[in-house]
Design an enzyme around this catalytic site. Structure first.
Site, short mmCIF file in Angstrom:
data_model
loop_
_atom_site.label_atom_id
_atom_site.label_comp_id
_atom_site.label_asym_id
_atom_site.label_seq_id
_atom_site.Cartn_x
_atom_site.Cartn_y
_atom_site.Cartn_z
N SER A 59 -9.66 -0.35 6.92
CA SER A 59 -9.12 -0.25 5.56
C SER A 59 -8.42 -1.49 5.03
O SER A 59 -8.08 -1.54 3.84
CB SER A 59 -8.17 0.93 5.46
OG SER A 59 -8.91 2.11 5.38
N LYS B 189 0.85 -1.20 0.00
CA LYS B 189 0.00 0.00 0.00
C LYS B 189 0.88 1.24 0.00
O LYS B 189 1.85 1.32 0.77
CB LYS B 189 -0.91 -0.02 1.23
CG LYS B 189 -1.96 1.07 1.26
CD LYS B 189 -2.80 0.95 2.54
CE LYS B 189 -3.95 1.94 2.58
NZ LYS B 189 -4.75 1.83 3.82
N SER C 136 -9.70 2.17 2.81
CA SER C 136 -8.85 2.88 1.89
C SER C 136 -7.91 1.98 1.08
O SER C 136 -7.39 2.39 0.05
CB SER C 136 -8.01 3.90 2.66
OG SER C 136 -7.13 3.24 3.55
#
Ligand code: GLN
Length: 452
Positions: free
Chosen positions: A151, A52, A127
């Protein structure tokens, strides 16, 4: 109409094929040579991983999904990245996310949305939608995410992948760009529970560079995923986290999971966590408060973008204002304003203070529930993946996706999501969430491996 690469999925912001191939070739050479060096290779050596883009890496840019960091390169690796490199896992690239991890759909990325591989018109969650979509689309077998309010778990649920938010302090946050420091955790994203356990074992354990890192040795999570038996374990259904407000197809798959657990010899009990109804409200005060402070460092001086005012005096305040106005997106600005308001003198007790009290009540609810059950269970998200654009202009509707995931962050307890099948109405993946007491992450892997 699709934007971005990867047949429209757009999971990656940056791909680093060259470096990844070099590491893979190195692993191949060690294996081919045999001997002690080959034997010492980690089981995940040579297995590529997507990271990420909130987690800093040397040799690849880190943007946090924001224009304010576009083109910025970190001078150091996050601790988790160092550990991936030590295990010789090729780092394939950096995945898309809502700007600074604020969102539940990846639509708040400054670099365009990621799309759900199951249906490109739908969101991949957020997210960490990029990490989940990369794994769901078979672009990477493993990924890293971060979970402040869900997330890792909510994207896992809506893309049919496995994701784990470890116990707070169980995985080092050093090098994860801070959103809300008391809630953030890095964790694994994968296609199977065992894969997550293997990855968790690589990245977890004490790190002196993170002052909130737990001192205790990491339990054998891989062994837990291989036990294959949950006979006599007590699994608690959280009364407040299913039923009304949850899609029928989500409820159906959830009820099926309970049946499977019963058949495997678990005892199903019901627990009540009455203060969970206030968790979302408390989170959306605590999270923006911490974020408003953490994001103050993006001042146009120290990192990334610098925008000079068009005219007038060139003071530091005006450079900062112009940079932040141009560099931050709407959701980030919304949360900074919310956070600074909640922390301001005169409002502090009413907002931040009462949110912290709710946090204590949520922790007590968990304590009471874990006195009655070894592991708790709920759907991970109230619905399957929604359409892009559907909730973009309605922040409250967007925030409601996190209703089942947020309590774990407020209490610091670990949570795992795994695929529970497809919803009857729309044929889209449903996620089942397991929660365990702090430092008992192993229980999630034990139960998860039996349920999957
Ligand atoms: N969706 C939640 C939010 O917008 C959670 C984000 C996260 O876990 N990083 O705050």
């Amino acid at each position: 109409a699709v934007d971005g690469g990867e047949r429209g999925v757009n999971a990656f912001l940056h791909v680093n094929t060259e470096e990844a191939l070099a590491v893979a070739a190195e692993v191949d050479a060690i294996r081919a040579a045999g001997g002690a060096a080959a034997e010492q290779l980690h089981v995940l050596a040579g297995v590529p991983i997507a990271v990420k883009d909130l987690i800093v890496t040397i040799g690849q840019p880190t943007t946090a999904g924001s224009k304010i960091l576009e083109g910025w390169h970190s001078p150091y690796d996050a601790t988790v990245v160092k550990r991936l490199r030590a295990a010789k896992m090729p780092i394939l690239g950096k995945t898309n996310l809502d700007e600074f991890a604020m969102g539940s759909s990846t639509e708040h990325s400054a670099f365009g949305p990621t799309r759900n591989p199951w249906d490109l018109d739908r969101i991949p969650g957020g997210s960490g939608g990029g990490s989940a979509a990369a794994v769901a689309a078979f672009e990477a077998p493993l990924a890293l995410g971060t979970d402040t309010g869900g997330s890792i778990r909510q994207p896992g649920a809506v893309t049919g992948t496995v994701g784990v938010k470890p116990t707070y302090g169980g995985v080092s946050r050093y090098g994860a760009i801070a959103m809300a420091s008391s809630l953030d955790q890095i964790g694994p994203v994968s296609r199977t529970v065992l894969d997550s356990a293997l990855l968790h074992q690589v990245i977890g354990g004490h790190d002196p560079f993170d002052s909130t890192s737990l001192p205790d040795p990491l339990a054998d999570l891989v062994a837990a995923a291989r036990v294959g038996n949950i006979e006599g374990m007590r699994i608690g259904i959280i009364k407040e986290l299913h039923g009304e407000g949850y899609q029928a197809g989500v409820e159906n798959r959830f009820n099926e999971s309970l049946e499977l657990l019963k058949q495997a010899g678990a005892e199903i009990v019901e627990v009540s966590c009455p203060n969970f109804q206030y968790a979302l409200g408390a989170y959306y005060l605590i999270m923006p408060s911490e974020a408003s402070s953490n994001l103050a460092k993006f001042d146009g001086v120290r990192y990334g973008l610098r925008v000079l005012p068009e005219d007038g005096p060139m003071t530091i305040e005006r450079v900062m204002g112009a940079t932040r106005a141009a560099g931050f997106g709407a959701e980030v600005k919304r949360r900074i304003i919310l956070g600074t308001y909640a922390l301001s003198a005169g409002y502090y007790d009413a907002y931040y203070g009462s949110a912290q009290k709710v946090r204590t009540l949520v922790q007590r609810d968990f304590e009471a529930a874990f006195a009655q059950a070894d592991v708790l269970i709920s759907p991970t998200a109230p619905t399957t993946a929604f359409k892009l654009g559907e909730k973009l202009n309605d922040p409250l509707a967007m925030y409601l996706n996190d209703v089942a995931t947020i309590p774990a962050n407020l209490a610091g307890v670990p949570g795992l999501t795994l695929p529970g099948g497809l919803a009857d109405e729309d044929g889209l993946p449903v996620g089942i969430q397991l929660l365990a007491p702090a430092r008992e992450d192993a229980r999630l892997y034990r139960v998860g491996a039996v349920l999957e």
